[in-house]
Structure formats: structure tokens, C-alpha cells
Design a protein around this motif. Structure first.
Motif, PDB file in Angstrom:
ATOM      1  N   ARG A   1      27.816 -42.759  22.972  1.00 25.68           N
ATOM      2  CA  ARG A   1      27.031 -41.557  22.660  1.00 25.68           C
ATOM      3  C   ARG A   1      27.519 -40.361  23.478  1.00 25.68           C
ATOM      4  NH1 ARG A   1      20.387 -41.020  22.824  1.00 25.68           N
ATOM      5  NH2 ARG A   1      20.290 -38.869  22.030  1.00 25.68           N
ATOM      6  N   GLN A   2      27.879 -40.611  24.736  1.00 19.13           N
ATOM      7  CA  GLN A   2      28.412 -39.540  25.563  1.00 19.13           C
ATOM      8  C   GLN A   2      29.717 -39.011  24.987  1.00 19.13           C
ATOM      9  OE1 GLN A   2      29.506 -40.724  29.509  1.00 19.13           O
ATOM     10  NE2 GLN A   2      29.694 -38.641  30.261  1.00 19.13           N
ATOM     11  N   MET A   3      30.580 -39.925  24.559  1.00 16.52           N
ATOM     12  CA  MET A   3      31.832 -39.509  23.926  1.00 16.52           C
ATOM     13  C   MET A   3      31.560 -38.684  22.681  1.00 16.52           C
ATOM     14  SD  MET A   3      33.941 -43.096  24.151  1.00 16.52           S
ATOM     15  CE  MET A   3      35.122 -42.476  22.969  1.00 16.52           C
ATOM     16  N   TYR A   4      30.607 -39.165  21.865  1.00 15.85           N
ATOM     17  CA  TYR A   4      30.310 -38.463  20.618  1.00 15.85           C
ATOM     18  C   TYR A   4      29.782 -37.061  20.893  1.00 15.85           C
ATOM     19  CZ  TYR A   4      28.194 -37.430  16.100  1.00 15.85           C
ATOM     20  OH  TYR A   4      27.846 -36.834  14.913  1.00 15.85           O
ATOM     21  N   ASP A   5      28.910 -36.948  21.897  1.00 15.02           N
ATOM     22  CA  ASP A   5      28.360 -35.631  22.234  1.00 15.02           C
ATOM     23  C   ASP A   5      29.421 -34.686  22.779  1.00 15.02           C
ATOM     24  OD1 ASP A   5      25.861 -36.401  21.417  1.00 15.02           O
ATOM     25  OD2 ASP A   5      25.153 -36.971  23.426  1.00 15.02           O
ATOM     26  N   GLN A   6      30.539 -35.251  23.278  1.00 16.14           N
ATOM     27  CA  GLN A   6      31.656 -34.439  23.740  1.00 16.14           C
ATOM     28  C   GLN A   6      32.620 -34.077  22.619  1.00 16.14           C
ATOM     29  OE1 GLN A   6      33.272 -36.929  26.821  1.00 16.14           O
ATOM     30  NE2 GLN A   6      31.936 -36.070  28.415  1.00 16.14           N
ATOM     31  N   GLY A   7      32.321 -34.590  21.402  1.00 14.36           N
ATOM     32  CA  GLY A   7      33.146 -34.242  20.252  1.00 14.36           C
ATOM     33  C   GLY A   7      34.142 -35.286  19.832  1.00 14.36           C
ATOM     34  N   VAL A   8      34.046 -36.489  20.405  1.00 10.89           N
ATOM     35  CA  VAL A   8      34.977 -37.566  20.050  1.00 10.89           C
ATOM     36  C   VAL A   8      34.197 -38.679  19.377  1.00 10.89           C
ATOM     37  CG1 VAL A   8      36.636 -39.260  20.903  1.00 10.89           C
ATOM     38  CG2 VAL A   8      36.472 -37.006  21.987  1.00 10.89           C
ATOM     39  N   ASP A   9      34.582 -39.018  18.150  1.00 12.01           N
ATOM     40  CA  ASP A   9      33.937 -40.110  17.423  1.00 12.01           C
ATOM     41  C   ASP A   9      34.583 -41.428  17.854  1.00 12.01           C
ATOM     42  OD1 ASP A   9      32.884 -41.931  15.677  1.00 12.01           O
ATOM     43  OD2 ASP A   9      33.162 -40.698  13.882  1.00 12.01           O
ATOM     44  N   PRO A  10      33.857 -42.292  18.572  1.00  6.77           N
ATOM     45  CA  PRO A  10      34.460 -43.561  19.017  1.00  6.77           C
ATOM     46  C   PRO A  10      34.931 -44.431  17.870  1.00  6.77           C
ATOM     47  CG  PRO A  10      32.381 -43.140  20.156  1.00  6.77           C
ATOM     48  CD  PRO A  10      32.472 -42.141  19.044  1.00  6.77           C
ATOM     49  N   ASN A  11      34.345 -44.268  16.680  1.00  4.99           N
ATOM     50  CA  ASN A  11      34.767 -45.064  15.528  1.00  4.99           C
ATOM     51  C   ASN A  11      36.049 -44.538  14.900  1.00  4.99           C
ATOM     52  OD1 ASN A  11      32.569 -46.765  15.735  1.00  4.99           O
ATOM     53  ND2 ASN A  11      31.275 -45.502  14.422  1.00  4.99           N
ATOM     54  N   ASN A  12      36.392 -43.285  15.206  1.00  5.64           N
ATOM     55  CA  ASN A  12      37.598 -42.691  14.616  1.00  5.64           C
ATOM     56  C   ASN A  12      38.055 -41.542  15.510  1.00  5.64           C
ATOM     57  OD1 ASN A  12      39.684 -42.063  12.910  1.00  5.64           O
ATOM     58  ND2 ASN A  12      38.411 -41.089  11.351  1.00  5.64           N
ATOM     59  N   PRO A  13      38.525 -41.831  16.707  1.00 11.86           N
ATOM     60  CA  PRO A  13      38.823 -40.761  17.654  1.00 11.86           C
ATOM     61  C   PRO A  13      39.923 -39.820  17.192  1.00 11.86           C
ATOM     62  CG  PRO A  13      39.655 -42.879  18.451  1.00 11.86           C
ATOM     63  CD  PRO A  13      38.799 -43.161  17.260  1.00 11.86           C
ATOM     64  N   GLN A  14      40.931 -40.336  16.457  1.00 12.92           N
ATOM     65  CA  GLN A  14      42.029 -39.461  16.036  1.00 12.92           C
ATOM     66  C   GLN A  14      41.581 -38.393  15.047  1.00 12.92           C
ATOM     67  OE1 GLN A  14      42.340 -42.700  16.442  1.00 12.92           O
ATOM     68  NE2 GLN A  14      43.764 -42.688  18.162  1.00 12.92           N
ATOM     69  N   ALA A  15      40.496 -38.676  14.314  1.00 15.51           N
ATOM     70  CA  ALA A  15      40.042 -37.727  13.298  1.00 15.51           C
ATOM     71  C   ALA A  15      39.052 -36.726  13.852  1.00 15.51           C
ATOM     72  CB  ALA A  15      39.398 -38.478  12.126  1.00 15.51           C
ATOM     73  N   SER A  16      38.667 -36.842  15.117  1.00 18.12           N
ATOM     74  CA  SER A  16      37.647 -35.974  15.690  1.00 18.12           C
ATOM     75  C   SER A  16      38.208 -34.597  15.949  1.00 18.12           C
ATOM     76  CB  SER A  16      37.118 -36.566  16.992  1.00 18.12           C
ATOM     77  OG  SER A  16      36.566 -37.845  16.751  1.00 18.12           O
ATOM     78  N   ALA A  17      37.359 -33.620  15.768  1.00 26.41           N
ATOM     79  CA  ALA A  17      37.778 -32.235  15.977  1.00 26.41           C
ATOM     80  C   ALA A  17      38.090 -32.020  17.448  1.00 26.41           C
ATOM     81  CB  ALA A  17      36.680 -31.287  15.514  1.00 26.41           C
ATOM     82  N   GLY A  18      39.254 -31.394  17.723  1.00 23.40           N
ATOM     83  CA  GLY A  18      39.584 -31.010  19.082  1.00 23.40           C
ATOM     84  C   GLY A  18      40.174 -32.118  19.910  1.00 23.40           C
ATOM     85  N   PHE A  19      40.389 -33.287  19.335  1.00 21.75           N
ATOM     86  CA  PHE A  19      40.925 -34.396  20.134  1.00 21.75           C
ATOM     87  C   PHE A  19      42.334 -34.042  20.587  1.00 21.75           C
ATOM     88  CE2 PHE A  19      40.938 -38.634  21.664  1.00 21.75           C
ATOM     89  CZ  PHE A  19      42.242 -39.046  21.617  1.00 21.75           C
ATOM     90  N   GLY A  20      42.548 -34.091  21.898  1.00 21.49           N
ATOM     91  CA  GLY A  20      43.875 -33.812  22.449  1.00 21.49           C
ATOM     92  C   GLY A  20      44.188 -32.348  22.507  1.00 21.49           C
ATOM     93  N   ALA A  21      43.249 -31.486  22.129  1.00 24.93           N
ATOM     94  CA  ALA A  21      43.492 -30.054  22.149  1.00 24.93           C
ATOM     95  C   ALA A  21      42.599 -29.433  23.205  1.00 24.93           C
ATOM     96  CB  ALA A  21      43.218 -29.454  20.764  1.00 24.93           C
ATOM     97  N   GLY A  22      42.687 -28.074  23.291  1.00 24.75           N
ATOM     98  CA  GLY A  22      41.883 -27.372  24.261  1.00 24.75           C
ATOM     99  C   GLY A  22      40.414 -27.520  23.980  1.00 24.75           C
ATOM    100  N   GLY A  23      39.604 -27.324  25.029  1.00 29.19           N
ATOM    101  CA  GLY A  23      38.162 -27.399  24.857  1.00 29.19           C
ATOM    102  C   GLY A  23      37.588 -28.684  25.390  1.00 29.19           C
ATOM    103  N   PHE A  24      38.383 -29.718  25.682  1.00 30.71           N
ATOM    104  CA  PHE A  24      37.901 -30.984  26.221  1.00 30.71           C
ATOM    105  C   PHE A  24      38.759 -31.373  27.416  1.00 30.71           C
ATOM    106  CE2 PHE A  24      36.791 -31.259  21.702  1.00 30.71           C
ATOM    107  CZ  PHE A  24      35.417 -31.378  21.825  1.00 30.71           C
ATOM    108  N   ASP A  25      38.113 -31.943  28.377  1.00 33.18           N
ATOM    109  CA  ASP A  25      38.819 -32.480  29.531  1.00 33.18           C
ATOM    110  C   ASP A  25      39.336 -33.861  29.166  1.00 33.18           C
ATOM    111  OD1 ASP A  25      39.614 -33.628  31.911  1.00 33.18           O
ATOM    112  OD2 ASP A  25      38.070 -32.604  33.087  1.00 33.18           O
ATOM    113  N   MET A  26      40.665 -34.027  29.120  1.00 37.32           N
ATOM    114  CA  MET A  26      41.215 -35.308  28.719  1.00 37.32           C
ATOM    115  C   MET A  26      40.797 -36.416  29.672  1.00 37.32           C
ATOM    116  SD  MET A  26      42.697 -34.831  25.931  1.00 37.32           S
ATOM    117  CE  MET A  26      43.594 -36.349  25.790  1.00 37.32           C
ATOM    118  N   GLY A  27      40.567 -36.062  30.923  1.00 37.99           N
ATOM    119  CA  GLY A  27      40.101 -37.070  31.861  1.00 37.99           C
ATOM    120  C   GLY A  27      38.733 -37.584  31.481  1.00 37.99           C
TER     121      GLY A  27
END
Length: 382
Positions: free
Chosen positions: A59-85
Motif C-alpha cells: 500500500r505504501q508503494m502504491y501511494d507513492q505511485g508504484v503498482d506492486p502488481n505491475n511496477p513497470q507500467a506505473s506512472a513515473g517509475f524510474g523517472a523524476g518525482g520519486f526517490d528510487m531508494g
């Protein structure tokens, strides 16, 4: 990215209990065994939403914009706006950029809904009543009361994960060392171990059994109606709350009456003399014998009504439909000479001998202006 909060119909600040209640409601609504196979994709979507929102880490991941069920398709994954750490920490635990590990999986889980069928007779549909159905389902273990442990014992903390429900290990990758987490294999993610399981349920807190359930049938129920009995379904793992029981009610055919809406139709065969001269008859109904007056001059397929003796109107104060009796005039297949002479005399004095007959539609039936009944009878016996 799919809005899992919208799928379950909850607010973004919903508590764990709110999410669990919403999941039970939506899973019952869209379960293929209940709603139909066309809702299988919707049911999978509900389960995916619950899988994410019921897990604090996901849920924490999802609220940060990453869908744990499909992380590659999530908006902003690997781009600016999220701390990769933070993102990798959500995936792999505290060893990479922070993020909390997942908690232990509760042993107590909600039970699934059950489905059964029940056949009733038409009389029960008219008046309502209580019927019984036998179901095979999972019930609370009578030996341990759902705890899953032998009498006098309790689950103990798992020594491998120290009660966390997951284990961690360091893996070497192209970008350095990372900490990964996975459900503890020893306790299966529960954080505790049942060293002495209940012999009756082998530690599951429930057993398969057959039981009889009373079903209240409302007066006026229609065929193929589905009734819901709350908390009468399958008990969950660890003695979790029972799901609901759904009953598909089907009404057996009756040997006397055919139901149309809230009216009951029947067919009564009467001699031609009764139809011509009138007569009083008694017929069996669900309310006992009732008298029915056949007016003089009645014709084949005329209908007579007994008001208020039909099916109870559903969700009414006892109001009912009618019994509709269709007359079937019985014509004798053989006559004595004397009987034939009497009928011919009657036909000669009452019927029109004109052989010309015009065909008409059923709603424009002639009312006695064409050839009479006894003339047709004479022809039938010729």
C-alpha cells in the motif's frame, strides 16, 4: 494505473478494517459462482486491489505511485518525482533506502460465501414458510473453537523470523548489494508456529461438515429467486468470520395449477349439459374446497374467477391474486338413438343451418351469431 481505492469503493484514508469490509462486500458481489462467469475479470480486479491495499508495504508503494502488481507500467517509475531508494526500499525492505518490511500474515481469515439450491412446491410459494436445505461446508472446529492449537497450548513466536513473518537476505546485483525480503518458510509468513496443532482440524481452526439450514421462504416468491443468509456460509481459516450463504430457490410444477404472475390458472372439464344449463361445482384450492358457479350458456374456454385465492403479492399485506378456471366442455363420443333425436330436435329449432362460415381472429370471436353448439355436436357425431 488502476485506482484500487475506487475498485473497493473506499477512501484513500480508509483503515484496514474498512478495506477488509469493502473487500468482503465486493468479492461477494462479483464472485463468479454468485454473479456469473461474466464477472470473473471484475472479481480478479477486486482481489488484486485487496492484495495491494491490505498489505502495508504494498500500500505504501502504491501511494507513492508504484503498482506492486505491475511496477513497470506505473506512472513515473524510474523517472523524476520519486526517490528510487524509497521505491526499492518498498520492494526489498529496510536494507535499501528505508521502507518497512511486511508484517506477519494473520492466521484468522474471512470465510468464503457458499451457494446451494432448494426446490419448493407451489403451495409454499403461495403462502411462504420455512424449508430446510443440507449443505456441505467448513465449520468452526468444535475441539479447539477455531484456535487451531491443542488444548492448553498457544502458538509460539517463530525463531527464524522473530515474529515478523518474513526473512531478509543480502543479494549482489549490478548496482550493488540489496536487501530482499520474502515470507518466512518456517511459519509461512504468520510469525508464529503451532507446535501442537489441534487433532480435530490439523491446526486450521475449521473442519468440513454437513449441516441443515432453515430457510425462510417469503410468500409470493418467484421462481429462480436467490436468497441471502448472512454469516451462514463457510467459516474462514483460523476460525475467521463466516461468509454468506446464497440459496437459489426453484418452484416445482404443480399438478393442478399453472402460475402466471400472481394468478393461478386451472382447467376444469364439464359436461355439455352443465355448460348449456348452468351448474355449481366444487374445486380443490390451496385454501380447501371452494364452490364455483358455471353460468348457463357457458362456452368452451370461458374463464371463471375465484378472487383472492391465488399467489400472495410479494411484499404486500397479504393481498393475493385470483384463481382463473378455464372451462373445457366435454362432448360425448357416442349417443343412443334417443339422445341423438333429442339433440337433432334441439339443433333444428335453435341453430342456423347456413353452411357459410367466415374465419375471424381470436379477439373477434362470434358471440352466438353463427352455427350453434348443438349443430356442431351433431356434425361431430355424424
Amino acid at each position: 494505473m488502476t485506482d484500487y481505492y475506487e475498485v473497493l469503493g473506499v477512501d484513500h484514508n480508509a483503515s484496514d478494517d474498512d478495506i477488509k469490509k469493502a473487500y468482503r462486500k465486493m468479492s461477494r458481489k462479483y464472485h463468479p459462482d454468485i454473479a456469473g462467469p461474466e464477472f470473473e475479470d471484475k472479481f480478479k480486479e477486486v482481489n488484486s486491489a485487496y492484495e495491494v491495499l491490505s498489505d502495508p508495504q504494498k500500500r505504501q508503494m502504491y501511494d507513492q505511485g508504484v503498482d506492486p502488481n505491475n511496477p513497470q507500467a506505473s506512472a513515473g517509475f524510474g523517472a523524476g518525482g520519486f526517490d528510487m531508494g524509497d521505491i526499492f526500499g518498498s520492494f526489498f525492505g529496510q536494507g535499501f533506502g528505508g521502507g518497512s518490511g511486511q508484517g506477519p500474515v494473520p492466521r484468522t481469515q474471512p470465510g468464503r460465501d457458499s451457494l446451494a439450491s432448494l426446490n419448493i412446491d407451489l403451495r409454499t410459494a403461495v403462502f411462504g414458510g420455512t424449508e430446510h436445505v443440507d449443505i456441505h461446508t467448513m465449520a468452526l472446529c468444535p475441539d479447539c473453537g477455531g484456535r487451531g492449537t491443542a488444548e492448553g497450548t498457544q502458538p509460539v513466536t517463530c525463531p527464524d523470523c522473530q515474529g515478523r513473518g518474513f526473512t531478509q537476505k543480502v543479494v549482489r546485483t549490478l548496482i550493488g548489494q540489496m536487501m530482499t525480503s520474502a515470507p518466512c518458510p518456517r511459519c509461512e509468513g504468520h510469525g508464529t508456529i503451532i507446535e501442537k496443532p489441534c487433532q480435530g482440524c490439523a491446526g486450521h481452526g475449521r473442519v468440513r461438515t454437513k449441516r441443515t439450514v432453515g430457510v425462510s421462504i417469503p410468500a409470493g416468491i418467484n421462481n429462480d429467486t436467490r436468497l441471502r443468509l448472512a454469516s451462514q456460509g463457510e467459516v474462514g481459516e483460523g476460525g475467521g468470520a463466516a461468509g454468506d450463504l446464497y440459496i437459489d430457490v426453484r418452484i416445482r410444477k404443480d399438478k393442478t395449477f399453472v402460475r402466471e404472475g400472481d394468478d393461478l390458472h386451472c382447467w376444469i372439464e364439464v359436461p355439455m349439459s352443465w355448460a348449456a344449463l348452468g351448474h355449481a361445482v366444487r374445486i380443490n384450492t390451496f385454501d380447501g374446497e371452494r364452490s364455483l358457479d358455471i353460468p348457463a350458456g357457458s362456452q368452451y374456454d370461458d374463464t371463471l374467477r375465484l378472487e383472492g385465492l391465488g399467489v400472495t403479492h410479494l411484499r404486500s399485506d397479504g393481498e393475493r391474486g385470483d384463481i382463473v378456471a378455464h372451462l373445457v366442455v366435454k362432448i360425448p363420443t357416442s349417443l343412443s338413438e334417443h339422445e341423438r333425436e333429442l339433440i337433432e330436435q334441439f339443433a333444428d329449432s335453435h341453430d342456423d343451418d347456413d353452411e357459410h362460415i367466415e374465419a375471424v381472429s381470436s379477439h373477434n370471436k362470434p358471440s352466438g351469431s353463427k352455427r350453434g353448439f348443438f349443430s356442431k355436436l351433431k356434425d361431430a357425431l355424424s
